[in-house]
Structure formats: C-alpha cells, structure tokens
Scaffold this active site. Structure first.
Site, PDB file in Angstrom:
ATOM      1  N   GLN A 222       9.425   1.519  16.424  1.00  0.00           N
ATOM      2  CA  GLN A 222       9.792   0.336  15.626  1.00  0.00           C
ATOM      3  C   GLN A 222      11.278   0.390  15.248  1.00  0.00           C
ATOM      4  O   GLN A 222      11.999  -0.600  15.345  1.00  0.00           O
ATOM      5  CB  GLN A 222       8.925   0.291  14.370  1.00  0.00           C
ATOM      6  CG  GLN A 222       9.429  -0.637  13.283  1.00  0.00           C
ATOM      7  CD  GLN A 222       8.446  -0.795  12.140  1.00  0.00           C
ATOM      8  OE1 GLN A 222       7.456  -1.495  12.272  1.00  0.00           O
ATOM      9  NE2 GLN A 222       8.705  -0.153  11.008  1.00  0.00           N
TER      10      GLN A 222
ATOM     11  N   GLU B 130      11.118   7.061   9.930  1.00  0.00           N
ATOM     12  CA  GLU B 130      11.101   7.526  11.326  1.00  0.00           C
ATOM     13  C   GLU B 130       9.679   7.711  11.832  1.00  0.00           C
ATOM     14  O   GLU B 130       9.476   7.943  13.010  1.00  0.00           O
ATOM     15  CB  GLU B 130      11.856   8.845  11.455  1.00  0.00           C
ATOM     16  CG  GLU B 130      13.356   8.687  11.432  1.00  0.00           C
ATOM     17  CD  GLU B 130      14.084   9.974  11.727  1.00  0.00           C
ATOM     18  OE1 GLU B 130      13.438  11.055  11.721  1.00  0.00           O
ATOM     19  OE2 GLU B 130      15.309   9.911  11.936  1.00  0.00           O
TER      20      GLU B 130
ATOM     21  N   SER C 285      -0.150   4.343   5.239  1.00  0.00           N
ATOM     22  CA  SER C 285      -1.075   3.522   4.448  1.00  0.00           C
ATOM     23  C   SER C 285      -2.457   3.535   5.088  1.00  0.00           C
ATOM     24  O   SER C 285      -3.461   3.298   4.418  1.00  0.00           O
ATOM     25  CB  SER C 285      -0.559   2.087   4.352  1.00  0.00           C
ATOM     26  OG  SER C 285       0.739   2.096   3.818  1.00  0.00           O
TER      27      SER C 285
ATOM     28  N   ALA D 182       0.868  -1.192   0.000  1.00  0.00           N
ATOM     29  CA  ALA D 182       0.000   0.000   0.000  1.00  0.00           C
ATOM     30  C   ALA D 182       0.900   1.237   0.000  1.00  0.00           C
ATOM     31  O   ALA D 182       0.783   2.121   0.845  1.00  0.00           O
ATOM     32  CB  ALA D 182      -0.954  -0.015   1.192  1.00  0.00           C
ATOM     33  N   LEU D 183       1.789   1.241  -0.978  1.00  0.00           N
ATOM     34  CA  LEU D 183       2.895   2.203  -0.970  1.00  0.00           C
ATOM     35  C   LEU D 183       2.423   3.630  -1.208  1.00  0.00           C
ATOM     36  O   LEU D 183       1.493   3.887  -1.971  1.00  0.00           O
ATOM     37  CB  LEU D 183       3.905   1.812  -2.052  1.00  0.00           C
ATOM     38  CG  LEU D 183       4.492   0.399  -1.919  1.00  0.00           C
ATOM     39  CD1 LEU D 183       5.493   0.140  -3.032  1.00  0.00           C
ATOM     40  CD2 LEU D 183       5.137   0.182  -0.555  1.00  0.00           C
TER      41      LEU D 183
ATOM     42  N   VAL E 205       7.649  11.639   5.873  1.00  0.00           N
ATOM     43  CA  VAL E 205       7.140  12.446   4.758  1.00  0.00           C
ATOM     44  C   VAL E 205       5.708  12.842   5.105  1.00  0.00           C
ATOM     45  O   VAL E 205       4.922  12.015   5.573  1.00  0.00           O
ATOM     46  CB  VAL E 205       7.193  11.650   3.439  1.00  0.00           C
ATOM     47  CG1 VAL E 205       6.651  12.470   2.281  1.00  0.00           C
ATOM     48  CG2 VAL E 205       8.625  11.211   3.154  1.00  0.00           C
TER      49      VAL E 205
ATOM     50  N   GLY F   8       5.944   8.224   1.182  1.00  0.00           N
ATOM     51  CA  GLY F   8       6.887   7.932   2.272  1.00  0.00           C
ATOM     52  C   GLY F   8       7.749   6.717   1.931  1.00  0.00           C
ATOM     53  O   GLY F   8       8.984   6.740   2.084  1.00  0.00           O
ATOM     54  N   HIS F   9       7.107   5.649   1.446  1.00  0.00           N
ATOM     55  CA  HIS F   9       7.867   4.450   1.059  1.00  0.00           C
ATOM     56  C   HIS F   9       8.810   4.766  -0.113  1.00  0.00           C
ATOM     57  O   HIS F   9       9.948   4.312  -0.139  1.00  0.00           O
ATOM     58  CB  HIS F   9       6.921   3.331   0.598  1.00  0.00           C
ATOM     59  CG  HIS F   9       5.981   2.841   1.649  1.00  0.00           C
ATOM     60  ND1 HIS F   9       4.633   3.098   1.619  1.00  0.00           N
ATOM     61  CD2 HIS F   9       6.195   2.085   2.751  1.00  0.00           C
ATOM     62  CE1 HIS F   9       4.045   2.526   2.650  1.00  0.00           C
ATOM     63  NE2 HIS F   9       4.959   1.910   3.357  1.00  0.00           N
TER      64      HIS F   9
HETATM   65  O1  PAF Z   1       6.835  -0.582   8.957  1.00  0.00           O
HETATM   66  C1  PAF Z   1       6.357  -1.563   8.349  1.00  0.00           C
HETATM   67  O2  PAF Z   1       5.830  -1.447   7.252  1.00  0.00           O
HETATM   68  C2  PAF Z   1       6.422  -2.937   8.991  1.00  0.00           C
HETATM   69  O3  PAF Z   1       6.255  -2.851  10.368  1.00  0.00           O
HETATM   70  C3  PAF Z   1       7.688  -3.714   8.629  1.00  0.00           C
HETATM   71  C4  PAF Z   1       8.944  -3.025   9.123  1.00  0.00           C
HETATM   72  C5  PAF Z   1       7.765  -3.890   7.114  1.00  0.00           C
HETATM   73  C6  PAF Z   1       7.652  -5.111   9.269  1.00  0.00           C
HETATM   74  O4  PAF Z   1       6.524  -5.811   8.882  1.00  0.00           O
END
Ligand code: PAF
Length: 288
Positions: free
Chosen positions: A154, A149, A191, A33-34, A181, A37-38
C-alpha cells in the site's frame, strides 16, 4: 480535538489551524479500530509536525464483494478519545456519502506495483486505496503523511501515485513509512487481529516466527524457492488454512526476486487463519 464530518467543516477547521501561526500539518489516514500501531503513527506525526490531523473512514472501495466491509470494526467514540489523548488537533470522519457523493465516477489505478501480491489476491483493492488516499490528500493538503509499513505494498502504491501525479501536498518525499508495531509474541498489530479466536490468535504467532526463520535461511544463502515453500508448509502445519502468497521482492519496485541480490529485499506473506487474512513483511539483508 475538533471532529469534522463534512467537507465544509473540515475546510474551516483546517483554515483555523493554518491561521494559528501556520506550522506544518501531518495527516494520519486510518480506517479506525485503532491500536498501538496507529497511535505510533500519530506520535511520530506529532514529533515532526505542528498539527496532526487524523482521518477515520472505512473505505468501501477497497473491499471486495466477499470481504469484511460490514464486519469491519467501527468504534468512532472510542477512537476519538484515543486520538484526543495523543494530542490530535482535528479528526476527519466523513460518512460514505460525503466521501463519495452520488455520481462519483473516478478511480485511480497505479499499474505495476499494484498488480502482484495483495493486488492479485484482492482485485481492485489498491484502486480503492489510491482513490481514497488521493481524495484525503486533496481534502487535507497535509505537508506530510504517515502510513504503517505493515501495509508495505500500500505504501509503495501511494508513493508511486504521489510521484506520478506530481502531488505537492504531500510531496512524495514526505510520505513517511513507520515500522510495524508488534505484539509481544511478534504478531504484527492489525485491526483484523480481533477477529481471531484465542486458539487462532495463539497459532497466528507462527507467521512472524516462520518469516524470521526463512529470513535467517535466505541471509545464510539458502535457495529462495525452497525457503518460501518451507515457510508455506510451516504455516499450514501451524494451523493456517491457506497462504495467498509468500514472496521475496525488491523493496522498491516489489518485483519478485528469485535470488537475493545486492538491492534491499523484502519478504512478504499473506496467509489465512479461519476466516481472517493476515499480512506481514520484513526486511531481508542483501547478499554479502
Ligand atoms: O491502511 C489503511 O488503514 C487504509 O488502507 C487507508 C490508507 C486509511 C486508506 O483507506
């Protein structure tokens, strides 16, 4: 761009990449679901490595029983086209059974940094994240890995795991955090923003605005507890249905702070609007 959905194909594709004159491999792990930010992570990875490997895997182990695992958007073909356009060499997109074959029994738990904030609100979430990220690191063995970030806790959990387990590929110093972003009105890209109705989306902009206001107050010397209480009240008044936490924490350990000291601090918030949980975090300058 090659798409691998099994570990055998992934292994062969990585061997081919490494055979092409070697070079550094960067991993960008995602759940698909890009959004921009991705793609920013991918661009940063591309600038620093010779080959970019992206992964898309909606990891069931990091969702609680009443969370949005089933509803989480899945759009592999659209995501693959976006990654290909950014010059990603290899997409690793395993099915759940490929990642967690029958009999899978291991879980990684990172004490301390996993426990407060989202860890308290989402029991088991960071065990699921640490477990799948350790597997992705072992499967791809990247020289470096890039994370947003926006998921600040995480990132701290993953870095702690990599340090504690002496991971070599990637080494903890090559786990790179990329600034959040934001949309034009300041809302952090996520997402999950697509779950918001137009009214909720408009109200959601109150989150970064209230955080910036709180940071200005803290940096001007306001008391922490009162500032966080005012921030929560402002979110509820703006239409948020609940605030899981609004906290000032040490940027490295994420230990709660009751006063701004000399060490870098972070303001972190998780709040609910309708059925959607939004998180955000921002740096707070140390006391002068
Ligand atoms: O941030 C995410 O999209 C997820 O937590 C990750 C790091 C891909 C792990 O499933």
């Amino acid at each position: 761009m090659q798409i691998a959905t099994t570990r055998d194909v992934l292994r062969n594709a990585l061997a081919a990449l490494r055979g092409e004159g070697g070079g550094r491999i960067a991993l960008v792990p995602t759940m698909g679901a890009l959004h921009e930010g991705h793609l920013t992570l991918v661009r940063r990875a591309k600038a620093e490595a010779d080959h970019v490997v992206a992964s898309i895997f909606v990891n069931p182990k990091q969702f609680g029983p009443n969370e949005d695992l089933d509803a989480y958007p899945r759009q592999l073909a659209e995501d693959a086209a976006l990654l290909e356009a950014e010059g990603v060499a290899l997409l690793w997109a395993p099915a759940v059974e490929e990642m967690y074959p029958a009999g899978f029994a291991t879980s990684i738990s990172v004490a301390g940094v996993s426990e407060g904030l989202c860890g308290a609100a989402r029991p088991g979430h960071f065990d699921g994240v640490a477990t799948v990220v350790a597997k992705l690191f072992n499967q791809v063995q990247p020289d470096m890995a890039f994370f947003g970030e926006k998921d600040f806790q995480q990132l701290a959990v993953i870095r702690t795991m990599a340090r504690d387990l002496d991971l070599a590929l990637p080494h903890v110093d090559n786990i790179i955090g990329v600034p959040t972003v934001r949309e034009a009105d300041g809302l952090a890209m996520s997402s999950r923003n697509r779950y918001l109705t137009p009214e909720q989306r408009e109200a959601a902009a109150a989150l970064p605005h209230a955080m910036r206001k709180a940071i200005a107050a803290l940096e001007a010397g306001a008391q922490v507890a009162g500032t966080l209480a005012a921030l929560e009240a402002e979110l509820l008044a703006a239409g948020f249905s609940g605030v899981d936490y609004a906290a000032l924490a040490d940027s490295a350990s994420l230990a709660p702070l009751t006063a701004l000291g000399q060490a870098p601090a972070r303001l972190l918030v998780a709040a609910r609007i309708g059925g959607t949980r939004l998180i955000d975090n921002m740096a707070v300058n140390p006391a002068r």
